[in-house]
Scaffold this motif. Structure first.
Motif, PDB file in Angstrom:
ATOM      1  N   LYS A 252       0.815  -1.209   0.000  1.00  0.00           N
ATOM      2  CA  LYS A 252       0.000   0.000   0.000  1.00  0.00           C
ATOM      3  C   LYS A 252       0.854   1.266   0.000  1.00  0.00           C
ATOM      4  CE  LYS A 252      -3.921  -2.153   2.333  1.00  0.00           C
ATOM      5  NZ  LYS A 252      -4.903  -2.061   3.436  1.00  0.00           N
ATOM      6  N   ASP A 253       2.159   1.115  -0.144  1.00  0.00           N
ATOM      7  CA  ASP A 253       3.052   2.260   0.015  1.00  0.00           C
ATOM      8  C   ASP A 253       3.732   2.676  -1.283  1.00  0.00           C
ATOM      9  OD1 ASP A 253       2.464   2.423   2.685  1.00  0.00           O
ATOM     10  OD2 ASP A 253       4.123   1.155   3.310  1.00  0.00           O
ATOM     11  N   PHE A 254       3.131   2.402  -2.420  1.00  0.00           N
ATOM     12  CA  PHE A 254       3.725   2.773  -3.700  1.00  0.00           C
ATOM     13  C   PHE A 254       3.393   4.203  -4.101  1.00  0.00           C
ATOM     14  CE2 PHE A 254       3.975  -1.776  -5.660  1.00  0.00           C
ATOM     15  CZ  PHE A 254       5.051  -2.050  -4.837  1.00  0.00           C
ATOM     16  N   TYR A 255       2.303   4.769  -3.561  1.00  0.00           N
ATOM     17  CA  TYR A 255       1.778   6.027  -4.087  1.00  0.00           C
ATOM     18  C   TYR A 255       1.455   7.010  -2.968  1.00  0.00           C
ATOM     19  CZ  TYR A 255       1.210   3.002  -8.103  1.00  0.00           C
ATOM     20  OH  TYR A 255       1.451   2.114  -9.116  1.00  0.00           O
ATOM     21  N   ARG A 256       1.355   8.286  -3.348  1.00  0.00           N
ATOM     22  CA  ARG A 256       0.900   9.332  -2.434  1.00  0.00           C
ATOM     23  C   ARG A 256       0.168  10.385  -3.255  1.00  0.00           C
ATOM     24  NH1 ARG A 256       4.118  13.858  -2.756  1.00  0.00           N
ATOM     25  NH2 ARG A 256       6.116  13.607  -3.818  1.00  0.00           N
ATOM     26  N   ILE A 257      -0.493  11.291  -2.565  1.00  0.00           N
ATOM     27  CA  ILE A 257      -1.208  12.381  -3.224  1.00  0.00           C
ATOM     28  C   ILE A 257      -0.349  13.638  -3.209  1.00  0.00           C
ATOM     29  CG2 ILE A 257      -3.168  13.959  -3.019  1.00  0.00           C
ATOM     30  CD1 ILE A 257      -4.041  11.347  -4.135  1.00  0.00           C
ATOM     31  N   ASP A 258      -0.219  14.276  -4.369  1.00  0.00           N
ATOM     32  CA  ASP A 258       0.517  15.541  -4.489  1.00  0.00           C
ATOM     33  C   ASP A 258      -0.346  16.500  -5.308  1.00  0.00           C
ATOM     34  OD1 ASP A 258       2.379  17.563  -4.647  1.00  0.00           O
ATOM     35  OD2 ASP A 258       3.589  16.585  -6.192  1.00  0.00           O
ATOM     36  N   HIS A 259      -0.918  17.502  -4.636  1.00  0.00           N
ATOM     37  CA  HIS A 259      -1.773  18.484  -5.317  1.00  0.00           C
ATOM     38  C   HIS A 259      -2.894  17.801  -6.098  1.00  0.00           C
ATOM     39  CE1 HIS A 259       1.994  20.737  -4.615  1.00  0.00           C
ATOM     40  NE2 HIS A 259       1.195  21.784  -4.466  1.00  0.00           N
ATOM     41  N   HIS A 260      -3.611  16.901  -5.419  1.00  0.00           N
ATOM     42  CA  HIS A 260      -4.755  16.184  -5.992  1.00  0.00           C
ATOM     43  C   HIS A 260      -4.344  15.270  -7.154  1.00  0.00           C
ATOM     44  CE1 HIS A 260      -7.340  18.636  -3.484  1.00  0.00           C
ATOM     45  NE2 HIS A 260      -6.839  19.731  -4.024  1.00  0.00           N
ATOM     46  N   ARG A 261      -3.102  14.833  -7.149  1.00  0.00           N
ATOM     47  CA  ARG A 261      -2.639  13.882  -8.159  1.00  0.00           C
ATOM     48  C   ARG A 261      -1.980  12.699  -7.467  1.00  0.00           C
ATOM     49  NH1 ARG A 261      -2.264  15.313 -13.324  1.00  0.00           N
ATOM     50  NH2 ARG A 261      -0.513  13.927 -13.681  1.00  0.00           N
ATOM     51  N   VAL A 262      -2.186  11.508  -8.027  1.00  0.00           N
ATOM     52  CA  VAL A 262      -1.526  10.310  -7.509  1.00  0.00           C
ATOM     53  C   VAL A 262      -0.144  10.220  -8.144  1.00  0.00           C
ATOM     54  CG1 VAL A 262      -1.626   7.797  -7.298  1.00  0.00           C
ATOM     55  CG2 VAL A 262      -3.739   9.136  -7.270  1.00  0.00           C
ATOM     56  N   VAL A 263       0.883  10.132  -7.309  1.00  0.00           N
ATOM     57  CA  VAL A 263       2.254  10.024  -7.804  1.00  0.00           C
ATOM     58  C   VAL A 263       2.962   8.909  -7.059  1.00  0.00           C
ATOM     59  CG1 VAL A 263       2.427  12.462  -8.443  1.00  0.00           C
ATOM     60  CG2 VAL A 263       3.145  11.740  -6.160  1.00  0.00           C
ATOM     61  N   ARG A 264       4.055   8.432  -7.645  1.00  0.00           N
ATOM     62  CA  ARG A 264       4.892   7.429  -6.998  1.00  0.00           C
ATOM     63  C   ARG A 264       5.604   8.006  -5.786  1.00  0.00           C
ATOM     64  NH1 ARG A 264       5.246   1.892  -7.543  1.00  0.00           N
ATOM     65  NH2 ARG A 264       4.940   1.246  -9.692  1.00  0.00           N
ATOM     66  N   LYS A 265       5.938   7.145  -4.859  1.00  0.00           N
ATOM     67  CA  LYS A 265       6.735   7.586  -3.711  1.00  0.00           C
ATOM     68  C   LYS A 265       7.690   6.468  -3.311  1.00  0.00           C
ATOM     69  CE  LYS A 265       4.202   5.956   0.323  1.00  0.00           C
ATOM     70  NZ  LYS A 265       3.665   6.325   1.642  1.00  0.00           N
ATOM     71  N   PRO A 266       8.761   6.819  -2.597  1.00  0.00           N
ATOM     72  CA  PRO A 266       9.666   5.777  -2.101  1.00  0.00           C
ATOM     73  C   PRO A 266       8.969   4.889  -1.077  1.00  0.00           C
ATOM     74  CG  PRO A 266      10.674   7.962  -1.979  1.00  0.00           C
ATOM     75  CD  PRO A 266       9.222   8.171  -2.255  1.00  0.00           C
ATOM     76  N   ILE A 267       9.258   3.612  -1.111  1.00  0.00           N
ATOM     77  CA  ILE A 267       8.722   2.703  -0.098  1.00  0.00           C
ATOM     78  C   ILE A 267       9.506   2.875   1.195  1.00  0.00           C
ATOM     79  CG2 ILE A 267       8.516   0.283   0.587  1.00  0.00           C
ATOM     80  CD1 ILE A 267       7.726  -0.439  -2.133  1.00  0.00           C
ATOM     81  N   ALA A 268       8.793   3.035   2.300  1.00  0.00           N
ATOM     82  CA  ALA A 268       9.455   3.135   3.596  1.00  0.00           C
ATOM     83  C   ALA A 268      10.133   1.808   3.929  1.00  0.00           C
ATOM     84  CB  ALA A 268       8.428   3.484   4.670  1.00  0.00           C
ATOM     85  N   LYS A 269      11.340   1.902   4.492  1.00  0.00           N
ATOM     86  CA  LYS A 269      12.106   0.694   4.784  1.00  0.00           C
ATOM     87  C   LYS A 269      11.854   0.228   6.222  1.00  0.00           C
ATOM     88  CE  LYS A 269      15.792   1.750   1.490  1.00  0.00           C
ATOM     89  NZ  LYS A 269      15.238   3.009   0.983  1.00  0.00           N
ATOM     90  N   GLY A 270      10.601   0.204   6.626  1.00  0.00           N
ATOM     91  CA  GLY A 270      10.252  -0.232   7.970  1.00  0.00           C
ATOM     92  C   GLY A 270      10.056  -1.736   8.040  1.00  0.00           C
ATOM     93  N   PRO A 271       9.907  -2.283   9.248  1.00  0.00           N
ATOM     94  CA  PRO A 271       9.759  -3.728   9.418  1.00  0.00           C
ATOM     95  C   PRO A 271       8.517  -4.288   8.731  1.00  0.00           C
ATOM     96  CG  PRO A 271       9.389  -2.562  11.499  1.00  0.00           C
ATOM     97  CD  PRO A 271       9.981  -1.582  10.547  1.00  0.00           C
TER      98      PRO A 271
END
Length: 300
Positions: A252-271
């Motif tokens: 669920k961590d591939f995307y984020r919202i930027d100014h009402h647009r869906v864009v890619r984001k870095p995946i968090a390197k958490g457990p």
């Protein structure tokens, strides 16, 4: 090629990191088309002063792309086919299909279904000339004529039924034209995640606190299926099985919202994401243990 993004100074120009394509069960072309379509939808909603829960959209977008890919496998390339999404939920898949240029998109659902932001659904679906016809699949007939549809999807609903899926599958069979296709999807009852949970003494049913306090009517999962069981139900309803798909939806961590647009984001390197990657690597070698199933069946 799609994939995870590497942050730069300008978030709108982030570049994809191709190696992360291995975690996606759909082609890059589906991602590119889906992103364009979703951002077009958000732009139209914003221009009309309408909205949909953007957090819901971005949290589920990986799943939406997988669903979209499976739906397009059933629909084909003819933009004039008649496509019906039974129990459409948020209606996002119907909007994506319509935004990709398909001209005849129909939808049904329980109109009083109260889930995140669905109350605004009649307003925002109207922008795309999609009307949600009222239909409770546990008791109603589909409000369409015999042999009137070329393709139907019934996505992540069969596990919510309080009885046999026979009536609704036979209804879908009825409204499909000869040669028409149904795409049916559901969680995998014997996924690796379920097996590990049971191994450690954790129930694979809905958490008991949610179940205990759930209002009526109860809409959570009632019965999940294996691939063989799902295919059996479709065959018994008269369908010929054309394709079986095991896929993964827990990223669920591939995307984020930027100014009402869906864009890619870095995946968090958490457990949690490290555990998800380990599950993906294991289930990539054992597809029947992936967390979701889809079957495409055809009416003879």
């Amino acid at each position: 090629m799609g994939g995870i993004t590497i942050s730069g100074r300008n978030s709108r120009t982030e570049r994809p990191f191709p190696v992360m394509r291995i975690f996606e069960d759909y082609p890059a072309s589906t991602e590119h088309a889906g992103l364009r379509a979703m951002n077009s939808i958000l732009e139209r909603l914003n221009s009309a002063n309408l909205s949909i829960d953007e957090g819901y959209v971005v949290g589920q977008f990986h799943r939406f792309l997988m669903d979209l890919n499976n739906v397009l496998l059933a629909i084909g390339e003819d933009k004039n086919v008649k496509y019906l999404e039974v129990s459409c939920g948020s209606g996002i898949i119907s909007m994506l299909v319509k935004s990709l240029g398909y001209n005849n998109v129909y939808a049904t659902d329980v109109l009083d279904y109260n889930v995140t932001d669905f109350g605004k659904r009649p307003g925002y679906l109207g922008l795309f000339d999609i009307t949600v016809e009222p239909c409770d699949v546990m008791k109603d007939k589909l409000p369409f004529a015999d042999a009137s549809m070329d393709a139907v999807s019934f996505m992540d609903v069969i596990e919510h039924l309080h009885g046999s899926p026979k009536p609704i599958l036979e209804e879908i069979f009825r409204v499909l034209k000869p040669g028409g296709r149904l795409m049916l999807s559901t969680p995998n009852s014997v996924s690796l995640r379920h097996r590990l949970a049971v191994l450690f003494g954790i129930s694979n049913y809905i958490p008991v606190d949610y179940f205990y306090n759930a209002p009526l009517p109860y809409y959570a999962h009632v019965r999940e299926f294996t691939m063989n069981e799902l295919a059996y139900c479709m065959r018994m309803a008269g369908f010929q099985i054309k394709k079986k798909i095991h896929y993964t939806t827990f990223f669920k961590d591939f995307y984020r919202i930027d100014h009402h647009r869906v864009v890619r984001k870095p995946i968090a390197k958490g457990p949690k994401n490290i555990a998800r990657m380990a599950l993906w690597l294991t289930t990539s070698m054992l597809p029947p243990m992936r967390d979701s199933l889809a079957v495409i069946g055809q009416k003879p």
